[in-house]
Scaffold this active site. Structure first.
Site, PDB file in Angstrom:
ATOM      1  N   GLN A 106       0.821  -0.987  -0.013  1.00 26.58           N
ATOM      2  CA  GLN A 106       0.002   0.001   0.107  1.00 26.58           C
ATOM      3  C   GLN A 106       0.679   1.091  -0.015  1.00 26.58           C
ATOM      4  O   GLN A 106       0.500   2.334   0.670  1.00 26.58           O
ATOM      5  CB  GLN A 106      -0.923  -0.040   1.053  1.00 26.58           C
ATOM      6  N   SER A 107       1.986   1.148  -0.725  1.00 25.91           N
ATOM      7  CA  SER A 107       2.804   2.392  -0.806  1.00 25.91           C
ATOM      8  C   SER A 107       2.354   3.469  -1.270  1.00 25.91           C
ATOM      9  O   SER A 107       1.812   3.625  -2.446  1.00 25.91           O
ATOM     10  CB  SER A 107       4.133   1.884  -1.532  1.00 25.91           C
ATOM     11  N   ASN A 108       2.414   4.642  -0.701  1.00 20.68           N
ATOM     12  CA  ASN A 108       1.921   5.999  -1.070  1.00 20.68           C
ATOM     13  C   ASN A 108       2.918   6.380  -1.978  1.00 20.68           C
ATOM     14  O   ASN A 108       2.597   6.969  -3.114  1.00 20.68           O
ATOM     15  CB  ASN A 108       1.796   7.048  -0.079  1.00 20.68           C
TER      16      ASN A 108
END
Length: 321
Positions: A106-108
């Site tokens: 879920q890396s921004n």
């Protein structure tokens, strides 16, 4: 009258700068650094506001102010976009047709990179770290994954164990070689956009803070800057910029992964890559704040997030608590 009209025209023209590539001029206090980027691409909504944060129960004679980089855009929000302004300009200069980056499931940073790439007609390839149990499953349509799949980013899942064994640099380079063999022209962006070039994003942010202080109506002087640390590039730029500029605020970083020694050494590499001639340990204080681990929360931490939101209206990120 003419001066007023000229100001109106320049303001209107500024609205057309989004996604434009422009020559870059470094702040005077950073002009000795090497290399200095030649160009920057306009991706963020800047300057981001600074406002007083009315936290309850603060010690006497203490003020806390927030630099709202969460308002730097929509899909491109957060600290990632400042680094991407320089990294994407470099990708364009190198005639890339695609970009590769890597991060958590879920890396921004991965979401922002994918969106910026599509804005600039580049093809995004994302290597996403997940658990061994989920690596062979469909990554679903939740959170940042929803945005990435909607825009057609190419996703490659890898287990945390493989990630630790192989390393992010090797994983990205393996994909780069594969794409080159297919006739593509990929550009690799490291985890969090944290390399010496990406560091310029927060050197430039320091100049922005300087200008905001100078143009403000109150005589605010910041003694300390406090920031979370996930990959190292943001604190490298903030700490170096603060030490070189008129800001002169002490930078305190709270590491959400790895330990302070790792980050001091990593930041030192970024500083050396700019020929800064300073020690990371002299310009930034790094404290371990891993807790249970990246994106893992205790009930006490989540209650604190809730209490701050109720008291001030500011919703903290539970990943970087």
């Amino acid at each position: 009258m003419y001066g007023h009209l000229k100001k109106q025209v320049s303001t209107v023209m500024a609205g057309f700068e989004f996604l434009s590539v422009k020559p870059y001029t470094a702040p005077s206090w950073a002009s000795y650094l090497d290399p200095i980027p030649s160009h920057i691409v306009s991706l963020a909504h800047l300057p981001t506001p600074i406002h007083r944060w009315n936290l309850p129960n603060l010690p006497a004679n203490t003020e806390v102010w927030l630099k709202r980089d969460d308002l730097s855009g929509m899909q491109l929000s957060g600290n990632k976009v400042r680094k991407l302004e320089f990294l994407m300009a470099d990708a364009i200069a190198e005639s890339a047709d695609s970009v590769i980056t890597i991060g958590g499931i879920q890396s921004n940073h991965c979401r922002a990179t994918a969106v910026a790439a599509k804005y600039l007609n580049l093809d995004p390839f994302l290597i996403l770290r997940t658990s061994k149990l989920l690596v062979d499953q469909d990554p679903t349509l939740t959170g940042n994954l929803l945005v990435e799949r909607l825009i057609g980013a190419h996703l490659q899942l890898i287990s945390k164990e493989e990630y630790s064994q192989i390393g992010s640099v090797t994983l990205a380079n393996l994909l780069k070689e594969k794409l080159i063999n297919q006739g593509r022209r990929p550009y690799v962006i490291p985890v969090g956009g944290s390399n010496s070039l990406g560091t310029w994003g927060y050197l430039e942010a320091v100049r922005e803070i300087e200008l905001q202080i100078q143009s403000g109506t109150s005589n605010v002087k910041f003694d300390d800057i406090v920031v979370a640390c996930g990959s190292g590039g943001t604190i490298a730029g903030l700490a170096l910029g603060s030490s070189l500029s008129t800001l002169k605020a002490r930078v305190h970083a709270f590491s959400v992964c790895d330990d302070p020694d790792y980050f001091h050494n990593f930041v030192q590499g970024l500083l050396d890559g700019l020929k800064a001639g300073v020690s990371s340990r002299d310009i930034v204080h790094i404290q371990n704040a891993k807790g249970l681990g990246y994106a893992m929360n205790t009930s006490e931490e989540l209650n604190f997030v809730k209490e701050v939101a109720e008291a001030t209206g500011v919703v903290l990120d539970p990943v970087y608590r």
